[in-house]
Design a protein around this motif. Sequence first.
Motif, PDB file in Angstrom:
ATOM      1  N   THR A 170       0.844  -1.191   0.000  1.00  0.00           N
ATOM      2  CA  THR A 170       0.000   0.000   0.000  1.00  0.00           C
ATOM      3  C   THR A 170       0.880   1.242   0.000  1.00  0.00           C
ATOM      4  OG1 THR A 170      -1.795  -1.124   1.182  1.00  0.00           O
ATOM      5  CG2 THR A 170      -1.792   1.284   1.225  1.00  0.00           C
ATOM      6  N   VAL A 171       0.695   2.077  -1.008  1.00  0.00           N
ATOM      7  CA  VAL A 171       1.392   3.358  -1.103  1.00  0.00           C
ATOM      8  C   VAL A 171       0.370   4.428  -0.726  1.00  0.00           C
ATOM      9  CG1 VAL A 171       2.619   4.958  -2.616  1.00  0.00           C
ATOM     10  CG2 VAL A 171       2.896   2.483  -2.924  1.00  0.00           C
ATOM     11  N   ARG A 172       0.665   5.180   0.338  1.00  0.00           N
ATOM     12  CA  ARG A 172      -0.341   6.093   0.876  1.00  0.00           C
ATOM     13  C   ARG A 172       0.191   7.520   0.952  1.00  0.00           C
ATOM     14  NH1 ARG A 172      -1.238   7.009   6.282  1.00  0.00           N
ATOM     15  NH2 ARG A 172      -0.172   5.061   6.824  1.00  0.00           N
ATOM     16  N   PHE A 173      -0.495   8.441   0.257  1.00  0.00           N
ATOM     17  CA  PHE A 173      -0.204   9.861   0.414  1.00  0.00           C
ATOM     18  C   PHE A 173      -0.530  10.252   1.853  1.00  0.00           C
ATOM     19  CE2 PHE A 173      -1.631   9.494  -4.100  1.00  0.00           C
ATOM     20  CZ  PHE A 173      -0.412   9.778  -4.709  1.00  0.00           C
ATOM     21  N   ASN A 174       0.338  11.028   2.484  1.00  0.00           N
ATOM     22  CA  ASN A 174       0.153  11.272   3.911  1.00  0.00           C
ATOM     23  C   ASN A 174       0.416  12.739   4.269  1.00  0.00           C
ATOM     24  OD1 ASN A 174      -0.472  10.293   6.531  1.00  0.00           O
ATOM     25  ND2 ASN A 174       1.708  10.255   7.049  1.00  0.00           N
ATOM     26  N   ARG A 175      -0.279  13.638   3.547  1.00  0.00           N
ATOM     27  CA  ARG A 175      -0.248  15.075   3.887  1.00  0.00           C
ATOM     28  C   ARG A 175      -1.698  15.541   4.066  1.00  0.00           C
ATOM     29  NH1 ARG A 175       2.597  18.935   0.189  1.00  0.00           N
ATOM     30  NH2 ARG A 175       3.205  19.973   2.140  1.00  0.00           N
ATOM     31  N   PRO A 176      -2.410  14.995   5.033  1.00  0.00           N
ATOM     32  CA  PRO A 176      -3.840  15.283   5.140  1.00  0.00           C
ATOM     33  C   PRO A 176      -4.170  16.745   5.380  1.00  0.00           C
ATOM     34  CG  PRO A 176      -3.038  14.156   7.116  1.00  0.00           C
ATOM     35  CD  PRO A 176      -1.950  14.065   6.095  1.00  0.00           C
ATOM     36  N   ALA A 177      -3.267  17.489   6.000  1.00  0.00           N
ATOM     37  CA  ALA A 177      -3.551  18.900   6.283  1.00  0.00           C
ATOM     38  C   ALA A 177      -3.685  19.723   5.005  1.00  0.00           C
ATOM     39  CB  ALA A 177      -2.458  19.489   7.170  1.00  0.00           C
ATOM     40  N   VAL A 178      -3.069  19.244   3.901  1.00  0.00           N
ATOM     41  CA  VAL A 178      -3.162  19.957   2.616  1.00  0.00           C
ATOM     42  C   VAL A 178      -3.800  19.045   1.562  1.00  0.00           C
ATOM     43  CG1 VAL A 178      -1.304  21.596   3.053  1.00  0.00           C
ATOM     44  CG2 VAL A 178      -0.752  19.338   2.104  1.00  0.00           C
ATOM     45  N   PHE A 179      -4.666  18.135   2.025  1.00  0.00           N
ATOM     46  CA  PHE A 179      -5.418  17.251   1.141  1.00  0.00           C
ATOM     47  C   PHE A 179      -4.500  16.424   0.234  1.00  0.00           C
ATOM     48  CE2 PHE A 179      -8.124  20.945   2.069  1.00  0.00           C
ATOM     49  CZ  PHE A 179      -9.144  20.299   2.753  1.00  0.00           C
ATOM     50  N   ASN A 180      -3.352  16.044   0.810  1.00  0.00           N
ATOM     51  CA  ASN A 180      -2.380  15.201   0.114  1.00  0.00           C
ATOM     52  C   ASN A 180      -1.874  15.837  -1.180  1.00  0.00           C
ATOM     53  OD1 ASN A 180      -2.488  13.139   2.096  1.00  0.00           O
ATOM     54  ND2 ASN A 180      -4.418  12.435   1.215  1.00  0.00           N
ATOM     55  N   ALA A 181      -1.731  17.163  -1.150  1.00  0.00           N
ATOM     56  CA  ALA A 181      -1.097  17.864  -2.266  1.00  0.00           C
ATOM     57  C   ALA A 181       0.361  17.442  -2.353  1.00  0.00           C
ATOM     58  CB  ALA A 181      -1.197  19.376  -2.067  1.00  0.00           C
ATOM     59  N   LEU A 182       0.911  17.510  -3.550  1.00  0.00           N
ATOM     60  CA  LEU A 182       2.231  16.956  -3.826  1.00  0.00           C
ATOM     61  C   LEU A 182       3.297  18.044  -3.900  1.00  0.00           C
ATOM     62  CD1 LEU A 182       1.040  14.501  -6.603  1.00  0.00           C
ATOM     63  CD2 LEU A 182       1.660  13.891  -4.258  1.00  0.00           C
ATOM     64  N   ASP A 183       4.159  18.078  -2.884  1.00  0.00           N
ATOM     65  CA  ASP A 183       5.338  18.925  -2.976  1.00  0.00           C
ATOM     66  C   ASP A 183       6.471  18.087  -3.572  1.00  0.00           C
ATOM     67  OD1 ASP A 183       5.948  17.234  -0.884  1.00  0.00           O
ATOM     68  OD2 ASP A 183       6.320  18.820   0.579  1.00  0.00           O
ATOM     69  N   ARG A 184       7.603  18.714  -3.815  1.00  0.00           N
ATOM     70  CA  ARG A 184       8.685  18.011  -4.505  1.00  0.00           C
ATOM     71  C   ARG A 184       9.188  16.775  -3.745  1.00  0.00           C
ATOM     72  NH1 ARG A 184      11.833  19.319  -8.809  1.00  0.00           N
ATOM     73  NH2 ARG A 184      13.803  18.187  -9.001  1.00  0.00           N
TER      74      ARG A 184
ATOM     75  N   GLU B 141      -0.723  18.837  -7.637  1.00  0.00           N
ATOM     76  CA  GLU B 141       0.393  19.711  -7.292  1.00  0.00           C
ATOM     77  C   GLU B 141       0.073  20.604  -6.085  1.00  0.00           C
ATOM     78  OE1 GLU B 141       4.283  21.440  -8.077  1.00  0.00           O
ATOM     79  OE2 GLU B 141       3.306  19.581  -8.694  1.00  0.00           O
ATOM     80  N   ASP B 142       1.062  20.744  -5.212  1.00  0.00           N
ATOM     81  CA  ASP B 142       0.950  21.661  -4.080  1.00  0.00           C
ATOM     82  C   ASP B 142       1.088  23.078  -4.612  1.00  0.00           C
ATOM     83  OD1 ASP B 142       1.393  23.293  -1.858  1.00  0.00           O
ATOM     84  OD2 ASP B 142       2.385  21.691  -0.745  1.00  0.00           O
ATOM     85  N   LEU B 143      -0.022  23.775  -4.763  1.00  0.00           N
ATOM     86  CA  LEU B 143      -0.002  25.094  -5.396  1.00  0.00           C
ATOM     87  C   LEU B 143       0.704  26.147  -4.543  1.00  0.00           C
ATOM     88  CD1 LEU B 143      -3.531  25.275  -7.040  1.00  0.00           C
ATOM     89  CD2 LEU B 143      -1.335  24.702  -8.080  1.00  0.00           C
ATOM     90  N   ARG B 144       0.694  25.968  -3.226  1.00  0.00           N
ATOM     91  CA  ARG B 144       1.414  26.931  -2.377  1.00  0.00           C
ATOM     92  C   ARG B 144       2.911  26.839  -2.664  1.00  0.00           C
ATOM     93  NH1 ARG B 144       0.019  29.668   2.094  1.00  0.00           N
ATOM     94  NH2 ARG B 144      -1.931  28.505   2.251  1.00  0.00           N
ATOM     95  N   ALA B 145       3.435  25.614  -2.720  1.00  0.00           N
ATOM     96  CA  ALA B 145       4.851  25.442  -3.016  1.00  0.00           C
ATOM     97  C   ALA B 145       5.166  25.893  -4.439  1.00  0.00           C
ATOM     98  CB  ALA B 145       5.255  23.988  -2.825  1.00  0.00           C
ATOM     99  N   HIS B 146       4.239  25.608  -5.357  1.00  0.00           N
ATOM    100  CA  HIS B 146       4.445  26.013  -6.744  1.00  0.00           C
ATOM    101  C   HIS B 146       4.457  27.536  -6.891  1.00  0.00           C
ATOM    102  CE1 HIS B 146       4.279  26.126 -11.065  1.00  0.00           C
ATOM    103  NE2 HIS B 146       3.077  26.668 -11.071  1.00  0.00           N
TER     104      HIS B 146
END
Length: 283
Positions: free
Chosen positions: A36-50, A85-90
Amino acid sequence: MGGMTAPAAPDAHIGPTDPTSPEPTLVLERDGGIATVRFNRPAVFNALDRPTKTALVQALGEVAADPGVRCVVLTGTGRAFCVGEDLRAHTEALMWGAGDLASTVTEHYNPSAEQLATMPKPVIAAINGVAAGAGTSFAMAADFRIMAASGGMNLAFAGIGLSCDTGASFWLPRLVGVAKAKELLLLPRTVGAEECLALGLVTEVVPDDQLAGRVAELATRLAAGPTVAYGAMRRAIAYAAAHPLSDALAVERDFMQLTGDTQDHLDAVRAFVEKRSPEFHGR
């Protein structure tokens, strides 16, 4: 929402730690033949930073190459599957003149999409909440998409003035047709679970509190199946989608030879003759 938050297996590999949280941003857990591969950034709805995107490429490559893994589950923690994509980081990168989207598509999104779609074992997307942007593309690359009733999909690219990526232009028309794909891309909105099911975007919709159990049931069944045959069928379907019939038939012949030489095939034929159910070992 129904998330997949089982405790990590002893051999769990974790991704980078988010500076805003002590938790890893991506978790890889193994349970027998299921990874199981699990995105684990729940505070930002599992947005993807680098760092998370890099960890995803590494984790998918790891499970794809591991012969002990016979089924892969992709899911998220909390109220979202993955919103892309994590738009804040972008935005911060753009302000510094470093917002090269083509680079991250090449380094992260494309390799992840290709691994999900072509690894030689079945993949389940357990959509525990909303999937948006590249998160929707990741889900579409899976063989099975099981969605919680409160989940949904949003092809959100146009809303931020971008084209689509991560295989959206490939998978979406094949799932819903060209006309509907253009509608969902050009006029993005959140498509609810029941509409996703009606359109063919998902395989099944289940109550939120039943998602983990249903996914575990399906993953267990797939992990006990003929893994080499599953992988060959995945590759044959992907090849046939972009090649003429004569070429597709030739590839089917090659994969028939490949799977005909497996121990699973030999054992299954013996089981048929002996009038018993076959037991597959993935080789």
